[in-house]
Design a protein around this motif. Structure first.
Motif, PDB file in Angstrom:
ATOM      1  N   ILE A 292      17.688 -12.340 -13.366  1.00 29.72           N
ATOM      2  CA  ILE A 292      18.447 -11.578 -14.652  1.00 29.72           C
ATOM      3  C   ILE A 292      19.582 -12.326 -14.957  1.00 29.72           C
ATOM      4  O   ILE A 292      19.732 -12.301 -16.303  1.00 29.72           O
ATOM      5  CB  ILE A 292      19.017 -10.276 -13.946  1.00 29.72           C
ATOM      6  CG1 ILE A 292      17.840  -9.250 -13.646  1.00 29.72           C
ATOM      7  CG2 ILE A 292      20.144  -9.600 -14.872  1.00 29.72           C
ATOM      8  CD1 ILE A 292      18.329  -8.062 -12.938  1.00 29.72           C
ATOM      9  N   LEU A 293      20.135 -13.187 -14.082  1.00 29.57           N
ATOM     10  CA  LEU A 293      21.232 -14.005 -14.670  1.00 29.57           C
ATOM     11  C   LEU A 293      20.794 -15.216 -15.559  1.00 29.57           C
ATOM     12  O   LEU A 293      21.397 -15.587 -16.498  1.00 29.57           O
ATOM     13  CB  LEU A 293      21.782 -14.873 -13.440  1.00 29.57           C
ATOM     14  CG  LEU A 293      22.618 -13.684 -12.388  1.00 29.57           C
ATOM     15  CD1 LEU A 293      23.001 -14.563 -11.409  1.00 29.57           C
ATOM     16  CD2 LEU A 293      23.983 -13.112 -13.278  1.00 29.57           C
ATOM     17  N   PHE A 294      19.666 -15.624 -15.521  1.00 28.15           N
ATOM     18  CA  PHE A 294      18.850 -16.651 -16.310  1.00 28.15           C
ATOM     19  C   PHE A 294      17.942 -16.138 -17.354  1.00 28.15           C
ATOM     20  O   PHE A 294      17.709 -17.168 -18.127  1.00 28.15           O
ATOM     21  CB  PHE A 294      18.408 -17.859 -15.284  1.00 28.15           C
ATOM     22  CG  PHE A 294      19.454 -18.640 -14.469  1.00 28.15           C
ATOM     23  CD1 PHE A 294      20.051 -19.459 -14.949  1.00 28.15           C
ATOM     24  CD2 PHE A 294      19.535 -18.108 -13.144  1.00 28.15           C
ATOM     25  CE1 PHE A 294      20.987 -20.053 -14.130  1.00 28.15           C
ATOM     26  CE2 PHE A 294      20.275 -18.708 -12.078  1.00 28.15           C
ATOM     27  CZ  PHE A 294      21.237 -19.639 -12.585  1.00 28.15           C
ATOM     28  N   TRP A 299      12.445  -8.570 -22.382  1.00 30.18           N
ATOM     29  CA  TRP A 299      11.384  -8.339 -21.321  1.00 30.18           C
ATOM     30  C   TRP A 299      11.385  -8.851 -20.087  1.00 30.18           C
ATOM     31  O   TRP A 299      10.974  -8.532 -19.044  1.00 30.18           O
ATOM     32  CB  TRP A 299      10.116  -8.829 -22.092  1.00 30.18           C
ATOM     33  CG  TRP A 299       9.798 -10.210 -22.352  1.00 30.18           C
ATOM     34  CD1 TRP A 299      10.122 -10.914 -23.306  1.00 30.18           C
ATOM     35  CD2 TRP A 299       9.300 -11.047 -21.197  1.00 30.18           C
ATOM     36  NE1 TRP A 299       9.643 -12.344 -22.944  1.00 30.18           N
ATOM     37  CE2 TRP A 299       9.105 -12.250 -21.526  1.00 30.18           C
ATOM     38  CE3 TRP A 299       8.663 -10.869 -19.864  1.00 30.18           C
ATOM     39  CZ2 TRP A 299       8.862 -13.462 -20.672  1.00 30.18           C
ATOM     40  CZ3 TRP A 299       8.275 -12.168 -19.059  1.00 30.18           C
ATOM     41  CH2 TRP A 299       8.161 -13.379 -19.619  1.00 30.18           C
ATOM     42  N   GLU A 300      12.197 -10.299 -20.066  1.00 28.33           N
ATOM     43  CA  GLU A 300      12.296 -10.820 -18.514  1.00 28.33           C
ATOM     44  C   GLU A 300      13.498  -9.896 -17.951  1.00 28.33           C
ATOM     45  O   GLU A 300      13.307  -9.710 -16.594  1.00 28.33           O
ATOM     46  CB  GLU A 300      12.847 -12.177 -18.784  1.00 28.33           C
ATOM     47  CG  GLU A 300      11.910 -13.007 -19.308  1.00 28.33           C
ATOM     48  CD  GLU A 300      12.541 -14.679 -19.548  1.00 28.33           C
ATOM     49  OE1 GLU A 300      12.491 -15.235 -18.494  1.00 28.33           O
ATOM     50  OE2 GLU A 300      12.918 -14.950 -20.617  1.00 28.33           O
ATOM     51  N   VAL A 301      14.472  -9.598 -18.492  1.00 28.97           N
ATOM     52  CA  VAL A 301      15.476  -8.715 -18.037  1.00 28.97           C
ATOM     53  C   VAL A 301      14.724  -7.356 -17.362  1.00 28.97           C
ATOM     54  O   VAL A 301      15.032  -6.939 -16.195  1.00 28.97           O
ATOM     55  CB  VAL A 301      16.497  -8.223 -18.830  1.00 28.97           C
ATOM     56  CG1 VAL A 301      17.525  -7.286 -18.324  1.00 28.97           C
ATOM     57  CG2 VAL A 301      17.122  -9.844 -19.529  1.00 28.97           C
ATOM     58  N   PHE A 302      13.804  -6.911 -18.197  1.00 31.67           N
ATOM     59  CA  PHE A 302      13.332  -5.514 -17.855  1.00 31.67           C
ATOM     60  C   PHE A 302      12.449  -5.658 -16.545  1.00 31.67           C
ATOM     61  O   PHE A 302      12.501  -4.903 -15.504  1.00 31.67           O
ATOM     62  CB  PHE A 302      12.407  -5.057 -19.005  1.00 31.67           C
ATOM     63  CG  PHE A 302      11.573  -3.838 -18.523  1.00 31.67           C
ATOM     64  CD1 PHE A 302      12.022  -2.772 -18.483  1.00 31.67           C
ATOM     65  CD2 PHE A 302       9.931  -4.005 -18.376  1.00 31.67           C
ATOM     66  CE1 PHE A 302      11.417  -1.646 -18.231  1.00 31.67           C
ATOM     67  CE2 PHE A 302       9.387  -2.881 -17.883  1.00 31.67           C
ATOM     68  CZ  PHE A 302      10.020  -1.801 -17.882  1.00 31.67           C
ATOM     69  N   LEU A 357      33.563  -8.627 -12.624  1.00 31.33           N
ATOM     70  CA  LEU A 357      33.090  -8.744 -13.887  1.00 31.33           C
ATOM     71  C   LEU A 357      34.232  -8.775 -15.023  1.00 31.33           C
ATOM     72  O   LEU A 357      34.115  -9.478 -16.172  1.00 31.33           O
ATOM     73  CB  LEU A 357      32.635  -7.334 -14.207  1.00 31.33           C
ATOM     74  CG  LEU A 357      31.901  -7.088 -15.623  1.00 31.33           C
ATOM     75  CD1 LEU A 357      30.752  -7.910 -15.994  1.00 31.33           C
ATOM     76  CD2 LEU A 357      31.380  -5.565 -15.665  1.00 31.33           C
ATOM     77  N   ASP A 358      35.518  -8.511 -14.667  1.00 32.20           N
ATOM     78  CA  ASP A 358      36.691  -8.745 -15.533  1.00 32.20           C
ATOM     79  C   ASP A 358      36.953 -10.444 -15.495  1.00 32.20           C
ATOM     80  O   ASP A 358      37.462 -10.658 -16.621  1.00 32.20           O
ATOM     81  CB  ASP A 358      37.905  -8.056 -14.929  1.00 32.20           C
ATOM     82  CG  ASP A 358      37.867  -6.473 -15.325  1.00 32.20           C
ATOM     83  OD1 ASP A 358      37.212  -6.228 -16.349  1.00 32.20           O
ATOM     84  OD2 ASP A 358      38.461  -5.888 -14.665  1.00 32.20           O
ATOM     85  N   ALA A 359      36.438 -11.011 -14.610  1.00 32.35           N
ATOM     86  CA  ALA A 359      36.807 -12.461 -14.494  1.00 32.35           C
ATOM     87  C   ALA A 359      35.717 -13.332 -15.004  1.00 32.35           C
ATOM     88  O   ALA A 359      36.095 -14.302 -15.973  1.00 32.35           O
ATOM     89  CB  ALA A 359      37.046 -12.992 -13.001  1.00 32.35           C
ATOM     90  N   SER A 360      34.390 -12.953 -14.860  1.00 33.68           N
ATOM     91  CA  SER A 360      33.309 -13.697 -15.486  1.00 33.68           C
ATOM     92  C   SER A 360      32.150 -12.805 -15.566  1.00 33.68           C
ATOM     93  O   SER A 360      31.880 -12.068 -14.324  1.00 33.68           O
ATOM     94  CB  SER A 360      33.054 -14.828 -14.717  1.00 33.68           C
ATOM     95  OG  SER A 360      31.910 -15.605 -15.143  1.00 33.68           O
ATOM     96  N   PRO A 361      31.242 -12.713 -16.465  1.00 37.93           N
ATOM     97  CA  PRO A 361      29.925 -11.948 -16.473  1.00 37.93           C
ATOM     98  C   PRO A 361      28.949 -12.214 -15.568  1.00 37.93           C
ATOM     99  O   PRO A 361      28.261 -11.356 -15.202  1.00 37.93           O
ATOM    100  CB  PRO A 361      29.551 -11.958 -18.041  1.00 37.93           C
ATOM    101  CG  PRO A 361      30.260 -13.464 -18.558  1.00 37.93           C
ATOM    102  CD  PRO A 361      31.582 -13.458 -17.909  1.00 37.93           C
ATOM    103  N   VAL A 362      28.941 -13.546 -15.158  1.00 33.53           N
ATOM    104  CA  VAL A 362      27.877 -14.125 -14.238  1.00 33.53           C
ATOM    105  C   VAL A 362      28.229 -13.644 -12.774  1.00 33.53           C
ATOM    106  O   VAL A 362      27.518 -13.671 -11.970  1.00 33.53           O
ATOM    107  CB  VAL A 362      27.781 -15.370 -14.578  1.00 33.53           C
ATOM    108  CG1 VAL A 362      27.097 -15.732 -15.837  1.00 33.53           C
ATOM    109  CG2 VAL A 362      28.608 -16.361 -14.197  1.00 33.53           C
ATOM    110  N   LEU A 363      29.682 -13.604 -12.578  1.00 29.26           N
ATOM    111  CA  LEU A 363      30.036 -13.402 -11.015  1.00 29.26           C
ATOM    112  C   LEU A 363      29.497 -12.246 -10.258  1.00 29.26           C
ATOM    113  O   LEU A 363      29.221 -12.349  -9.372  1.00 29.26           O
ATOM    114  CB  LEU A 363      31.568 -13.543 -11.034  1.00 29.26           C
ATOM    115  CG  LEU A 363      32.348 -14.845 -11.192  1.00 29.26           C
ATOM    116  CD1 LEU A 363      33.861 -14.908 -11.097  1.00 29.26           C
ATOM    117  CD2 LEU A 363      31.725 -15.792 -10.254  1.00 29.26           C
TER     118      LEU A 363
END
Length: 387
Positions: A292-294, A299-302, A357-363
């Protein structure tokens, strides 16, 4: 042993009860971005609000579980349904953050009354021969509510943000009435003395394995709740999905998870055993969270999210089935501890997820992947008596 007709009817009622409670938990997820915007809240505020539900569960579940072992289970489940309706009505009528916080705390009490007691009653009326099937159905209702709840909530919220909670409150009242009418007497459900002896003959206690299993529940619930509680915020704020996309996204994932739990779970347990099902689910979910992160395409996220949700929803019945094997005569207490430990993770997970999530979207999801790796590693230290 075949499941008798009164027990079949009881299982249907219990499945409906479990589904309703979890729908109430899941309804809030797609509405989070709109509640956040309407009341000008932060992600941390939302995380704390979600965590209050779990905190009340943590405090109340072992106590209620023990009470259900000593007295009766049916009145506690009925009380849980009535209190559930009250919490949903309060959330729908709330106009300030503290109103919503109180409503979620009441919802946590309703879950503490109904959920461990429902699982304990199901264990009381099953044997190892049919327990995996029944636990699979109950867990399908549990996870189905968590996944279908956001989908239904998203569709209703597109009409009005408060409509999902008014609807849930009405369903709670109707379910309370239906439970009183249709639920058989508790004395007609518990297995007979001969059935109990047969069940005990196939069950052995594994204290060390039990400790590790409870530890795994704590660690895994921490990561799983961080994923689930931040799902709509991450996909809306970071990935750019709108409300309708998130709703249908969750409905499709929910249907796939239900198929696995109702149709395939019992076969999986018979083929590889509960422990390996747990292990494979942890590692598959960890890899999918990394995907999901990459992922660059929707469709990949799905597909990756489908793997994560299926993995999560196979974990729950597998862990519950193992707990039932080591807690004969203490089903209420053990299921209360299960829910209480899960609630600890549920308290901390949303708060940590919101802060990250407040700090970084990937954390947040990077954190979840690490937690799932740790939980999967714990499965290698659990050993059971081959008998």
């Amino acid at each position: 042993m075949e499941i008798s007709r009164p027990r079949q009817r009881a299982i249907i009622v219990l499945v409906g009860t479990q589904l309703l409670i979890m729908l109430g938990i899941g309804l809030i997820i797609p509405v989070e971005p709109y509640i956040k915007a309407d009341l000008n809240l932060t992600s941390t505020d939302m995380g704390i609000m979600m965590a209050l539900f779990a905190f009340v569960q943590f405090v109340a579940s072992p106590i209620i579980g023990r009470l259900s072992d000593r007295f009766a289970r049916k009145p506690l489940i009925a009380a849980g349904l009535l209190i559930y309706a009250l919490g949903e009505f309060m959330f729908a009528a709330g106009t300030q953050l503290w109103h919503l916080d109180v409503a979620r705390a009441i919802g946590g009490l309703s879950a503490a009354l109904a959920m461990p007691t429902t699982q304990a009653l199901a264990a009381d009326m099953t044997t190892p021969a049919n327990r995996a099937k029944v636990v699979g159905w109950l867990s399908a209702a549990l996870s189905g509510g968590l996944i279908l709840g956001p989908g239904i909530g998203g569709v209703l919220a597109s009409i009005d943000h408060k409509l999902p909670f008014w609807a849930a409150g009405v369903l709670g009242v109707l379910s309370f009435i239906a439970f009183l009418i249709w639920m058989p007497r508790e004395a007609d459900l518990v297995v007979t003395r001969d059935e109990q002896m047969a069940r005990e003959a196939h069950t052995t206690g594994w204290p060390l394995a039990l400790i590790l299993l409870l530890g795994m529940i704590l660690v895994s619930s921490f990561g799983l709740t961080a994923f689930e509680s931040m799902f709509s915020l991450y996909f809306h704020d970071v990935r750019g999905f709108d409300l309708a996309e998130i709703a249908w996204f969750l409905i499709i994932n929910g249907v796939a998870s239900l198929i696995f739990q109702v149709v395939l779970f019992e076969r999986m347990v018979r083929t590889v055993g509960e422990l390996r099902v747990i292990r494979y689910s942890f590692f598959a979910s960890m890899l999918a969270v990394g995907w999901i992160l990459f992922a660059g395409q929707k469709w990949e996220v799905f597909i990756a999210t489908l793997i994560v949700f299926v993995g999560f929803d196979v974990l729950r019945p597998a862990i519950t089935t193992l707990l039932a094997k080591v807690s004969e005569g203490r089903q209420g207490l053990m299921n209360g501890l299960n829910l209480s430990l899960t609630s600890i993770g549920n308290v901390v997970g949303p708060i940590v997820g919101g802060l990250l999530l407040d700090a970084s979207p990937v954390l947040p999801y990077s954190f979840v992947a690490v937690i799932l790796l740790i939980a999967g590693g714990l499965t290698w230290f659990i050993r059971f008596d081959a008998r």
